[in-house]
Design a protein around this motif. Structure first.
Motif: not given
Ligand SMILES: Nc1nc2c(ncn2[C@@H]2O[C@H](COP(=O)(O)OP(=O)(O)OP(=O)(O)O)[C@@H](O)[C@H]2O)c(=O)[nH]1
Ligand SMILES: [Mg+2]
Length: 609
Positions: A203-211, A231-235, A269-282
């Protein structure tokens, strides 16, 4: 809001019943897309990377891999097939836009095939069916295809889902084709994945990523994994972590990775549609959403499987305490178990009143068994009690977990199997002929399954193939008979002797060898009859004994019966427990002292009367 199509990504999960060949297929995909240099020796099943996975040949944790095929990035999720890890599959399906359903061309759909397919269909995913292992003699790909169609139909698949593409082949021999014709590559299947699996809809819009999944690193701590769905998630980005209870926490993305080959690649950065791993969420839970810090919007929460079985974990209080292990105190035990709950999602741990033990709740014998095995390898010593199913009160009635049990067995053993399962309160639902085999399906309380496997294999001379999976909670089914045979219990704490074991051979089947240290109250053999017996297995050979002179007693003895940890877990009764150390697994009575034990059992039976 308009949907944007990301054209060059496919996210697929490989799902199947246990052992139907998922990991082998993922390995072949990695090879076919040249993730490795041609001369690189990778060995077998690189995706099963954990020690225990390799040893047992099963997948325990789902894993991500990623390849590029004809310019398309394919994110592949390998999932575990064993029913105890079913909840894991359900969660990671949230990252997929399509599934490859593998089915063994001989066995056909099995209980876990049904479960994972149902979850995929409910998520509106359109499966690609792969009928695998057609190199097996006596396999029946056409019949299996029909059975799969019927299964889709029974699970209320939509017209579109029913119209699934089918591939045939052999992961082991490295080929898949859209017909039964053997070729020498898997490209038709890869083409099929690109063609039939939709590109991720974002969908278009700001970042959403379900863990939906997590990884753990001793350097980085907990790593959150999921699909960026908007959306996009960035370092270094400020994001909002949105939790099930409504709390919203702001945090910074420290590092970001996408999947590449069998590993991860650091990206900015990772754009919507791709899978990714995020460090810093703990501190997060599965199902939480990472969202835009200014416009936080959560995705619907995901429910995680509730435990169905529990076991008491205590410090080792046997006379051999501390001989083998590094971590032996209740503090060690508690810290280790609490740490485990951070990454082992279906696990719960609660303190008990005495402070020396903890109640551990899991999804089944294998789930708990693997935890115990991992701990002993790390140097822990502990005692575990008999696994108990978790009962629940539903509408004022005591209920317990029931499972669907499937047994495939040669015709001549069918009645024995039915008899065995019925005695354990199972009810037969389906009986069908499958080639030379009889296919039986039962509904049975989970309690009835504990210890069934050994008896089943004995009754069918090892021919039965069985699988089961949790179905639902239903009213308590009453008493289920436990172990038939009693045990032989050591009277003394000393070394066993070949001389006394030899004398006791016709009394039972031994779990210990000659010259093994045993203690009073330890279970050293299975009695050939019901009822327990206290025996002296540590008597030294009498020097005047002519009969034995010149012969080595030990050589005439049957070798000891070796039981795996899980076999022990299924074997012990309520008044017994297992001592687990890095080197030894010993079964014992909870109360080691003979007189104490007698007193206790007397007071128990008078209470019952
Ligand atoms: N004959 C034959 N055996 C196969 C084939 N594919 C896989 N196997 C074997 O089947 C066994 C299980 O394969 P895996 O790839 O580990 O199966 P899995 O589905 O990943 O198993 P879990 O992760 O435990 O659910 C291994 O012994 C494989 O060598 C095949 O095409 N033909
Ligand atoms: Mg596997």
């Amino acid at each position: 809001m308009s949907n944007v199509l990301i054209m060059n990504i496919r996210n697929i999960a490989i799902i199947a019943h246990v052992d139907h060949g998922k990991t082998t297929l993922v390995d072949k995909i990695l090879h076919a897309t040249k993730v490795f240099r041609d001369n690189q020796d990778t060995g077998e099943l690189i995706m099963d990377s954990n020690d225990l996975e390799r040893e047992r040949g099963i997948t325990i944790f789902s894993k991500n891999a990623s390849v590029v095929y004809n310019g398309v990035k394919i994110n592949v999720i390998d999932t575990p097939g064993h029913a105890d890890f079913g909840g894991e599959v359900e969660r990671v399906l949230k990252m997929a836009d399509g599934v490859v359903l593998l089915v063994d061309a001989f066995e056909g759909p099995m209980p876990q095939t049904r479960f994972v397919l149902q979850k995929a269909l409910q998520l509106k995913l359109k499966p690609i069916v792969v009928i695998n292992k057609i190199d097996k003699p006596n396999c029946r790909p056409d019949e299996v295809h029909d059975a799969i169609f019927e299964l889709f139909f029974n699970l209320d698949a939509t017209e579109e889902q029913l119209d699934f593409p089918t591939y045939y082949g052999s992961g082991k021999n490295g080929w898949f084709n859209d017909s039964l014709t053997e070729i020498d590559n898997i490209f038709p299947l890869l083409d099929g994945i690109v063609k039939y699996v939709p590109a991720p809809k974002v969908a278009e819009g700001p970042l959403q990523m379900q863990l939906t999944s997590l990884d753990y690193s001793s350097f980085l701590g907990r790593i959150a994994i999921g699909k960026v769905s908007r959306g996009v998630i960035k370092e270094n980005q400020q994001v909002a972590l949105m939790q099930a209870d409504g709390t919203i926490r702001k945090l910074k993305v420290k590092e970001l990775y996408v999947f590449e080959g069998m590993g991860k690649k650091k990206v900015i950065e990772v754009i919507a549609g791709d899978l990714c791993a995020v460090v810093g969420v703990d501190d997060f839970n599965i199902g939480d959403t990472l969202a835009d810090a200014d416009n936080p919007e959560a995705l619907p929460v995901i429910s995680v499987d509730e435990p169905t079985m529990n076991m008491l974990f205590s410090v080792n209080n046997s006379p051999f305490f501390g001989k083998d292990g590094k971590f032996v105190t209740s503090r060690h035990l508690r810290d280790r178990l609490m740490k485990e709950t951070e990454k082992n999602l279906a696990l719960r741990v609660t303190d008990s009143e005495d402070g020396d033990s903890l109640m551990v709740y899991g999804r089944g014998i294998l789930h708990l068994g693997i935890l115990i095995e991992t701990m002993r390898r790390e140097g822990y010593e502990l005692t575990v009690g008999q696994p108990q199913v978790i009962t629940k009160e539903i509408n004022g009635k005591k209920c317990e977990p029931y499972e669907i049990l499937v047994v495939d067995v040669p015709q001549e053993f069918a009645s024995k199997v039915i008899d065995l399962v019925t005695r354990r309160k199972g009810e037969m639902m389906i009986m069908e002929t499958k080639g030379e085999m009889q296919h039986l399906e039962f509904e049975i309380p989970s309690r009835g399954l504990i210890g069934l496997r050994t008896q089943m294999l004995t009754a069918t001379t090892g021919e039965a193939v069985m699988a089961h999976r949790f179905n639902e909670y239903k009213p308590w089914k009453g008493n289920i008979p436990g172990r038939n045979n009693g045990v032989l219990i050591s009277k003394n704490t000393a070394k066993t002797t070949g001389y006394s074991i030899d004398k006791l051979q016709d009394r039972g089947t031994f779990f210990v060898d000659a010259a093994e240290e045993v203690y009073a109250g330890q279970i050293i053999a299975e009695n050939i009859k019901p009822g327990d017996l206290i025996v002296n297995a540590t008597e030294p050979k009498k020097l005047t004994n002519h009969r034995a002179s010149g012969t080595d007693d030990a050589t005439r003895m049957a070798p000891k019966t070796l039981m795996s940890l899980e076999e022990c877990m299924e074997y012990i009764q309520f008044d017994e427990c297992i001592e687990v150390t890095p080197i030894n697994i010993r079964m014992r009575k909870v109360i080691l002292d003979e007189d104490e034990r007698k007193k206790q059992s007397k007071s128990m039976s008078s209470q019952m009367a």
